[in-house]
Design a protein around this motif. Structure first.
Motif, mmCIF file in Angstrom:
data_model
loop_
_atom_site.group_PDB
_atom_site.id
_atom_site.type_symbol
_atom_site.label_atom_id
_atom_site.label_comp_id
_atom_site.label_asym_id
_atom_site.label_seq_id
_atom_site.Cartn_x
_atom_site.Cartn_y
_atom_site.Cartn_z
ATOM 1 N N UNK A 55 0.882 -1.085 0.060
ATOM 2 C CA UNK A 55 0.065 -0.016 -0.081
ATOM 3 C C UNK A 55 0.851 1.139 -0.032
ATOM 4 N N UNK A 56 0.954 1.861 -1.215
ATOM 5 C CA UNK A 56 1.875 2.877 -1.275
ATOM 6 C C UNK A 56 1.370 4.187 -0.536
ATOM 7 N N UNK A 57 -0.039 4.433 -0.963
ATOM 8 C CA UNK A 57 -0.578 5.393 -0.486
ATOM 9 C C UNK A 57 -2.171 5.164 -0.276
ATOM 10 N N UNK A 58 -2.643 5.896 1.011
ATOM 11 C CA UNK A 58 -4.315 5.503 1.196
ATOM 12 C C UNK A 58 -4.050 4.613 2.549
ATOM 13 N N UNK A 59 -5.576 4.099 2.730
ATOM 14 C CA UNK A 59 -5.703 3.375 4.048
ATOM 15 C C UNK A 59 -6.737 2.100 3.767
ATOM 16 N N UNK A 60 -6.577 1.101 4.245
ATOM 17 C CA UNK A 60 -7.766 0.042 4.188
ATOM 18 C C UNK A 60 -7.911 -0.325 5.554
ATOM 19 N N UNK A 61 -9.160 -1.185 5.579
ATOM 20 C CA UNK A 61 -9.499 -1.744 6.803
ATOM 21 C C UNK A 61 -9.736 -3.236 6.694
ATOM 22 N N UNK A 62 -9.720 -4.202 7.624
ATOM 23 C CA UNK A 62 -10.162 -5.476 7.271
ATOM 24 C C UNK A 62 -11.200 -6.056 8.265
#
Length: 97
Positions: A55-62
């Motif tokens: 993940x180079x940029x941004x955000x995620x959730x699990x």
């Protein structure tokens, strides 16, 4: 009243710069495939690590408590798109590169 959230985000895949819509209610892998982007995958449940990316940029959730990543990998920005849901625009790079 609060501002409604965007219905979708944009996922960009480097180094090609390919883009697709990334829907917050579905895993990134599903959005990539729906957008015609070829991304390696196999198990689709976060255990085989075939889809591992950076993940180079941004955000995620699990939605699962601990996907198949070590704490070090998570700290380095590694993600498993098969079980990662975007919470912003994201830029991904395949670990196969």
């Amino acid at each position: 009243m609060s501002q409604p959230s965007a219905p979708f985000f944009i996922a960009t895949v480097e180094p090609d710069g390919l883009q697709c819509d990334a829907w917050p209610e579905q895993p990134l892998l599903q959005s990539l495939e729906g957008g015609g982007i070829d991304w390696p995958s196999s198990c689709r449940n976060g255990t085989c690590r075939t889809c591992l990316g950076q993940l180079v940029q941004g955000a995620v959730r699990y939605e699962i408590e601990w996907p198949g990543l070590t704490a070090e990998e998570k700290a380095e920005g590694c993600v498993l798109p098969c079980v990662a849901y975007p919470v912003s625009d994201v830029v991904l790079q395949s670990s196969a590169i």
